[in-house]
Design a protein around this motif. Structure first.
Motif, PDB file in Angstrom:
ATOM      1  N   TYR A  26       0.965  -1.198   0.292  1.00  0.00           N
ATOM      2  CA  TYR A  26      -0.233  -0.648   0.319  1.00  0.00           C
ATOM      3  C   TYR A  26       0.632   1.894   0.406  1.00  0.00           C
ATOM      4  N   CYS A  27       2.224   1.454   1.000  1.00  0.00           N
ATOM      5  CA  CYS A  27       2.446   2.438   1.268  1.00  0.00           C
ATOM      6  C   CYS A  27       2.986   2.666  -0.636  1.00  0.00           C
ATOM      7  N   LYS A  63       6.639   0.109  11.288  1.00  0.00           N
ATOM      8  CA  LYS A  63       6.866  -0.361   9.553  1.00  0.00           C
ATOM      9  C   LYS A  63       6.628   0.500   8.822  1.00  0.00           C
ATOM     10  N   LEU A  64       5.593   1.567   9.229  1.00  0.00           N
ATOM     11  CA  LEU A  64       5.764   2.329   7.522  1.00  0.00           C
ATOM     12  C   LEU A  64       6.595   3.314   8.164  1.00  0.00           C
ATOM     13  N   LYS A  65       7.058   3.735   9.266  1.00  0.00           N
ATOM     14  CA  LYS A  65       8.426   4.355   8.963  1.00  0.00           C
ATOM     15  C   LYS A  65      10.118   3.567   8.517  1.00  0.00           C
ATOM     16  N   VAL A 118       9.551   1.915   6.485  1.00  0.00           N
ATOM     17  CA  VAL A 118       8.694   1.750   4.487  1.00  0.00           C
ATOM     18  C   VAL A 118       8.929   2.811   3.423  1.00  0.00           C
ATOM     19  N   PHE A 119       8.795   4.138   4.259  1.00  0.00           N
ATOM     20  CA  PHE A 119       8.765   5.353   3.916  1.00  0.00           C
ATOM     21  C   PHE A 119       9.536   6.301   4.040  1.00  0.00           C
ATOM     22  N   PRO A 120       9.950   6.789   3.102  1.00  0.00           N
ATOM     23  CA  PRO A 120      12.159   7.276   3.504  1.00  0.00           C
ATOM     24  C   PRO A 120      11.443   8.731   4.563  1.00  0.00           C
ATOM     25  N   ASP A 121      12.630   9.052   5.013  1.00  0.00           N
ATOM     26  CA  ASP A 121      13.420   9.642   5.730  1.00  0.00           C
ATOM     27  C   ASP A 121      12.152  11.459   6.291  1.00  0.00           C
ATOM     28  N   TYR A 122      12.071  11.978   4.589  1.00  0.00           N
ATOM     29  CA  TYR A 122      11.607  13.525   4.461  1.00  0.00           C
ATOM     30  C   TYR A 122      10.037  13.555   4.121  1.00  0.00           C
ATOM     31  N   ILE A 123       9.860  11.761   4.810  1.00  0.00           N
ATOM     32  CA  ILE A 123       7.934  11.712   5.544  1.00  0.00           C
ATOM     33  C   ILE A 123       7.279  11.860   6.136  1.00  0.00           C
ATOM     34  N   ASN A 124       6.989  13.166   6.333  1.00  0.00           N
ATOM     35  CA  ASN A 124       5.807  12.981   7.320  1.00  0.00           C
ATOM     36  C   ASN A 124       4.989  12.197   7.782  1.00  0.00           C
ATOM     37  N   ILE A 125       4.456  11.148   8.986  1.00  0.00           N
ATOM     38  CA  ILE A 125       3.446  10.735   8.312  1.00  0.00           C
ATOM     39  C   ILE A 125       2.732  11.236   9.389  1.00  0.00           C
ATOM     40  N   LEU A 126       1.230  11.496   9.506  1.00  0.00           N
ATOM     41  CA  LEU A 126       0.692  11.933  11.081  1.00  0.00           C
ATOM     42  C   LEU A 126      -0.209  10.994  10.599  1.00  0.00           C
ATOM     43  N   THR A 127      -0.374  11.208  12.615  1.00  0.00           N
ATOM     44  CA  THR A 127      -1.132  10.818  13.263  1.00  0.00           C
ATOM     45  C   THR A 127      -2.650  11.504  13.803  1.00  0.00           C
ATOM     46  N   GLN A 128      -3.687  11.030  14.121  1.00  0.00           N
ATOM     47  CA  GLN A 128      -4.996  12.319  14.604  1.00  0.00           C
ATOM     48  C   GLN A 128      -4.586  12.612  15.563  1.00  0.00           C
TER      49      GLN A 128
END
Length: 272
Positions: A175-176, A202-204, A206-216
């Motif tokens: 999905y990523c 797991k998301l961290k 997979v995703f590149p370091d420059y992407i902000n992963i936002l939780t709510q």
């Protein structure tokens, strides 16, 4: 309005506990009732009509428990039921009560997390198909482009406590990769399902370091703080005994076994 009214927190299952945890940390003084509709979850693949019906039934149950303010800590319910409840049911049947969701608070602040104005949204099929985030973000920030990816396998993996096992890796990466294939300039990914924060490790990876992963969780909690400051007539009626009650439409024993993963501590729930 009822004095000593608790704040109601609703989710189709367990995921809303991640939002509740943040709310309770920022507003520990109030009373809360959490309701998980586990007997009918997940909501993600149901129709608009079914989700509206289920959500309204649970909101009305919380009203009957004395809640004058209910938070839909569920993206699917917020996407498919909130507007109808706010526009149709509250004015005619419950004029003194309020129901808030998680989509608008997130859309209001999404611009602070992106430099490229390219945002990814990962959610259930129901949330993605509703296009609620596309519409809400466009209202506030027409210059932001939103790319969506449904992740139908993530909720079952998480609710079966398999989210940190090696078997989850395939569906996380699938999905990523599908999301990032839509635009190489995405620099912010919103986890638009309250279950998904449990996949953060797991998301961290997979995703590149420059992407902000936002939780709510923190976003919704801060929005609630602001709401109560702007609505003292609602705030003054809230109970302040720091009580927390947990209910489920499913089996309380099963609920308690899974809920601690989301809330961070053992719970003792009751049957709805």
């Amino acid at each position: 309005m009822q004095n000593s009214s608790p704040i109601g927190i609703f989710d189709s299952g367990y995921g809303g506990l991640t939002v509740f945890k943040s709310i309770a940390e920022q507003l520990p003084q109030y009373n809360y009732i959490y309701l998980g509709d586990n007997a009918r979850s997940p909501y993600g693949d149901h129709s608009f009509e079914t989700i509206y019906k289920y959500t309204l039934e649970c909101v009305e149950w919380l009203f009957d428990k004395g809640c004058n303010l209910v938070i839909l800590a569920c993206n699917t319910a917020s996407a498919k039921a909130l507007r109808t409840i706010q526009q149709k049911d509250l004015p005619t049947k419950y004029p003194g009560r309020r129901v808030l969701g998680v989509i608008r608070p997130t859309a209001e602040v999404i611009n602070t997390y992106t430099d490229t104005n390219k945002v990814g949204v990962m959610g259930t099929r129901g949330t993605v198909n509703s296009e609620s985030y596309l519409l809400e973000i466009k209202k506030f920030y027409p210059n932001i482009s939103v790319y969506q990816q449904s992740c139908p396998m993530w909720v079952p993996i998480i609710e079966n406590n398999e989210h940190l096992q090696n078997g989850a890796d395939f569906f996380v990466k699938e999905y990523c990769d599908a999301l990032l294939a839509q635009s190489k300039d995405i620099d912010c990914v919103l986890l638009a399902c309250t279950h998904y924060p449990l996949l953060l490790p797991k998301l961290k990876a997979v995703f590149p370091d420059y992407i902000n992963i936002l939780t709510q969780g923190d976003i919704v909690a801060k929005s609630l703080v602001n709401y109560l400051q702007r609505h003292p007539e609602m705030e003054m009626n809230l109970g302040r005994e720091k009580q927390k009650s947990f209910y489920t439409s499913g089996d309380p024993i099963v609920f308690d076994e899974h809920a601690s993963i989301f809330f961070g501590k053992k719970l003792a729930s009751l049957k709805m």
